[in-house]
Design a protein around this motif. Structure first.
Motif, PDB file in Angstrom:
ATOM      1  N   PRO A 199      48.417  32.041  36.144  1.00 60.00           N
ATOM      2  CA  PRO A 199      46.340  30.835  35.534  1.00 60.00           C
ATOM      3  C   PRO A 199      47.519  29.660  36.365  1.00 60.00           C
ATOM      4  O   PRO A 199      48.809  29.284  35.923  1.00 60.00           O
ATOM      5  CB  PRO A 199      46.503  30.934  34.761  1.00 60.00           C
ATOM      6  N   GLN A 200      46.526  28.893  36.803  1.00 61.50           N
ATOM      7  CA  GLN A 200      46.975  27.340  36.584  1.00 61.50           C
ATOM      8  C   GLN A 200      47.388  26.513  35.635  1.00 61.50           C
ATOM      9  O   GLN A 200      46.717  27.307  34.555  1.00 61.50           O
ATOM     10  CB  GLN A 200      45.874  26.545  37.810  1.00 61.50           C
ATOM     11  N   GLY A 231      41.671  34.512  27.945  1.00 65.73           N
ATOM     12  CA  GLY A 231      41.812  34.867  28.966  1.00 65.73           C
ATOM     13  C   GLY A 231      40.992  33.950  29.852  1.00 65.73           C
ATOM     14  O   GLY A 231      40.454  33.303  31.192  1.00 65.73           O
ATOM     15  N   ILE A 232      39.135  34.014  29.589  1.00 62.91           N
ATOM     16  CA  ILE A 232      38.404  33.034  30.102  1.00 62.91           C
ATOM     17  C   ILE A 232      38.798  31.016  29.810  1.00 62.91           C
ATOM     18  O   ILE A 232      38.488  30.638  29.925  1.00 62.91           O
ATOM     19  CB  ILE A 232      36.975  33.710  29.152  1.00 62.91           C
ATOM     20  N   LEU A 233      38.823  31.289  27.884  1.00 65.24           N
ATOM     21  CA  LEU A 233      39.428  29.653  27.921  1.00 65.24           C
ATOM     22  C   LEU A 233      40.878  29.408  28.325  1.00 65.24           C
ATOM     23  O   LEU A 233      40.977  28.256  28.561  1.00 65.24           O
ATOM     24  CB  LEU A 233      40.171  30.077  26.176  1.00 65.24           C
ATOM     25  N   ALA A 262      47.312  36.965  33.021  1.00 63.02           N
ATOM     26  CA  ALA A 262      46.751  37.490  33.781  1.00 63.02           C
ATOM     27  C   ALA A 262      45.424  37.451  34.260  1.00 63.02           C
ATOM     28  O   ALA A 262      45.099  37.684  35.445  1.00 63.02           O
ATOM     29  CB  ALA A 262      47.321  39.238  33.444  1.00 63.02           C
ATOM     30  N   ILE A 263      44.653  37.834  32.940  1.00 66.49           N
ATOM     31  CA  ILE A 263      43.367  37.661  33.577  1.00 66.49           C
ATOM     32  C   ILE A 263      42.758  36.364  33.733  1.00 66.49           C
ATOM     33  O   ILE A 263      41.830  35.873  34.597  1.00 66.49           O
ATOM     34  CB  ILE A 263      41.807  38.049  31.648  1.00 66.49           C
ATOM     35  N   ALA A 264      43.525  35.054  33.247  1.00 66.57           N
ATOM     36  CA  ALA A 264      43.032  34.309  33.869  1.00 66.57           C
ATOM     37  C   ALA A 264      43.523  33.666  35.229  1.00 66.57           C
ATOM     38  O   ALA A 264      42.360  33.152  36.088  1.00 66.57           O
ATOM     39  CB  ALA A 264      43.933  32.418  32.812  1.00 66.57           C
ATOM     40  N   GLY A 265      44.243  34.364  35.391  1.00 65.90           N
ATOM     41  CA  GLY A 265      44.516  34.215  36.986  1.00 65.90           C
ATOM     42  C   GLY A 265      43.396  34.941  37.885  1.00 65.90           C
ATOM     43  O   GLY A 265      43.820  34.681  39.089  1.00 65.90           O
ATOM     44  N   GLY A 274      38.440  35.035  40.950  1.00 65.05           N
ATOM     45  CA  GLY A 274      36.747  35.162  40.608  1.00 65.05           C
ATOM     46  C   GLY A 274      36.483  34.272  41.199  1.00 65.05           C
ATOM     47  O   GLY A 274      35.305  33.966  40.779  1.00 65.05           O
ATOM     48  N   GLY A 275      36.831  33.263  41.133  1.00 64.35           N
ATOM     49  CA  GLY A 275      36.245  32.069  41.768  1.00 64.35           C
ATOM     50  C   GLY A 275      36.053  31.212  40.919  1.00 64.35           C
ATOM     51  O   GLY A 275      35.172  30.051  40.894  1.00 64.35           O
TER      52      GLY A 275
END
Length: 572
Positions: A201-202, A101-103, A68-71, A77-78
């Motif tokens: 996320p993608q 999430g960043i990864l 969810a953070i990654a998405g 967040g662009g």
């Protein structure tokens, strides 16, 4: 790359002491780091991954929240693949979730020391080109002014969001503080809002050779530099640590080392996720809470630095805790004083297993074999590490038994310094057509192939032509019954050029505290005369970095400034 230099011989004397039953080569996964979260969530969906003051986050919950953070990063967040994202918090569930999430967004984690102030944060933001950051609520005041200066989005986390209704452990106010309303400012978003958005996320696109983590290292001069690490180099130390110590999915790690530092990041966080183990987190060091966590959660491994262990064994109530679940206590950063190691073994029955690494190598390149560790020792080169000693001036190999600078060629070595080609060129030398990282650390190798630190290249004291390695003097001083800590630096001396100075912290509550002359006399009885501290200064405490290391450079710079000012004073 500089022209080739004369080649020392590869070190092989350690091979007879290699961990029994283990290959000397480690085949690394050709995967994205986040794949470890996917695998562990599939294998152990309901198993605790993170325990935070008795509140549990399972592997499946962890994976879902990190996604969810990654998405959110990608859709709101662009953040694009390869973008750098700052991460500024104490150890917490949010730290681990933000990291992964960043990864998962195919971006690059830039871990930040939570002790950093505004100007330091501004350098990281500008140098890394970061437009998004994660920050803890208590650190918002230092980070928020960067919104509009380069940062577009700032995700604010509150530690207490991951606390249960009660805990038998003492929860510090920093952690128990309730969520506060965010200031009305563009770009500020609460952690809870990010999760509630539930963005998908993608698909992951990054591969093992793409950048994943970029810790900054201060070095000896200039501004901090970003160490470029790929998914492969990060996995090298994570997987290597799991295999070296024989850890399984039933591993329980007490994580007290800060995750922003590569030792804690690799050994206490990435390794357990890869293996399916459990993390018991403490945001800040607390010796009583650590002992209670070991007892309550049946911790099997504790990764620490010497300063933590010194405090841990000094706890007058430590004998009241059941520490029998521990099977391994490991760490690095600075040599463990022999007297402290002996107290730890008497308490737990375990040797402290030391290792050696740096930000440029994503933690360990050397670790002691667990079946045959040596005290105050860096260990032996681990899987696929070619470590040699060279003369720091000529770069030629040194003779057996001589002190030289450690240089390494290994899969965990960084790609170079971010946007700093000059520093990258200076950091590497060519040996036999391969790049070797200059560590700046001086060591010797014993007859068994074990590496022992002499000291930092810049820290050596030249007293009347005799070379004094401060770490050696400090280790001896720890045997003094009244000394709790010591830091040895160089002071200017009209006759000797430089002389040895010791800043000493005495143990509290001493009935008969020694004076400076008594400490020097004690040292004179136990070490060569040229090593004895001619100047002893008692201090209430030694300055420490966010990872707990004594900041000897800061003390040396202060002494240099005093010496320079004194040299300009007119004679009295």
């Amino acid at each position: 790359m500089p022209s080739p230099v004369p080649s020392p011989s590869p070190e092989t004397r350690h091979l007879p002491h290699w961990p029994p039953g283990q290959s000397q080569h480690l085949t690394l996964p050709e995967t994205h780091l986040f794949h470890a979260a996917e695998v562990s969530a599939a294998r152990f969906p309901h198993k605790p991954f993170i325990v935070f003051y008795d509140q549990v986050l399972s592997f499946s919950q962890f994976k879902a929240q990190a996604e969810a953070i990654a998405g959110w990063l990608q859709h709101d967040g662009g953040v694009r693949p390869g973008d750098r994202v700052l991460l500024d918090m104490q150890n917490s569930p949010q730290w681990v979730l933000a990291y992964y999430g960043i990864l998962r967004a195919d971006a690059v984690v830039v871990p930040v020391n939570p002790m950093n102030k505004r100007e330091e944060l501004r350098h990281y933001m500008q140098d890394a080109g970061a437009r998004v950051a994660f920050v803890a609520q208590d650190l918002l005041g230092e980070m928020q002014p960067l919104l509009g200066e380069g940062l577009d989005h700032l995700v604010v986390a509150t530690y207490s969001d991951y606390l249960g209704p009660t805990s038998e452990l003492p929860v510090p106010p920093l952690v128990s503080a309730p969520r506060e309303p965010l200031p009305a400012a563009a770009g500020l978003v609460a952690w809870a809002h990010v999760l509630a958005a539930a963005r998908t996320p993608q698909p992951m696109r990054a591969g093992p050779g793409d950048l994943a983590v970029m810790p900054y290292t201060s070095g000896t001069t200039g501004k901090p530099k970003g160490c470029m690490h790929t998914h492969r180099s990060v996995l090298s130390t994570a997987v290597g640590g799991v295999q070296w110590f024989g850890r399984t999915q039933d591993w329980v790690m007490l994580a007290t080392l800060p995750f922003f530092h590569v030792t804690g990041m690799s050994g206490s966080m990435n390794g357990p996720l890869y293996a399916g183990g459990t993390l018991v987190l403490l945001p800040r060091w607390d010796r009583e809470a650590a002992a209670r966590c070991i007892e309550r959660h049946r911790v099997t491994t504790w990764q620490a630095i010497s300063t933590m262990v010194i405090d841990f064994v000094a706890n007058p109530a430590i004998g009241q805790h059941d520490l029998s679940s521990l099977v391994c206590i490991r760490g690095g950063g600075a040599a463990m004083p022999q007297a402290v190691a002996e107290k730890l073994k008497a308490l737990t029955g375990l040797d402290f297993v030391e290792g050696y690494g740096m930000s440029e190598t994503m933690a360990a390149t050397h670790i002691n074999p667990t079946h045959r560790p040596k005290p105050q020792c860096l260990g032996i080169p681990v899987y696929d590490v070619d470590a040699r000693l060279v003369d720091p001036e000529t770069l030629a190999g040194v003779a057996p038994g001589e002190v030289g600078e450690i240089v390494v060629n290994a899969p965990q070595v960084m790609q170079g310094y971010w946007r700093n080609e000059a520093a990258t060129r200076e950091a590497f030398i060519d040996i036999e057509g391969r790049p070797f990282l200059r560590t700046g650390d001086l060591a010797r190798v014993d007859e068994d192939g074990y590496f022992f630190m002499a000291d930092r290249l810049k820290r050596m004291i030249n007293a009347s032509g005799f070379k004094v390695w401060p770490a050696e003097v400090e280790a001896l001083m720890y045997h003094h019954p009244a000394i709790q800590e010591a830091c040895v630096i160089a002071a200017r001396d009209a006759r000797r050029g430089e002389t040895v100075k010791a800043l000493v912290v005495l143990k509290p509550g001493l009935a008969d505290a020694p004076d400076a002359a008594a400490v020097s006399a004690w040292c004179h009885e136990r070490m060569a005369a040229y090593k004895v501290p001619r100047v002893v200064e008692f201090v209430p405490a030694l300055p420490r970095s966010g990872s707990g290391k004594v900041m000897w450079r800061e003390l040396q710079e202060q002494q240099d400034a005093r010496d320079a000012a004194a040299a300009k004073e007119p004679p009295r």
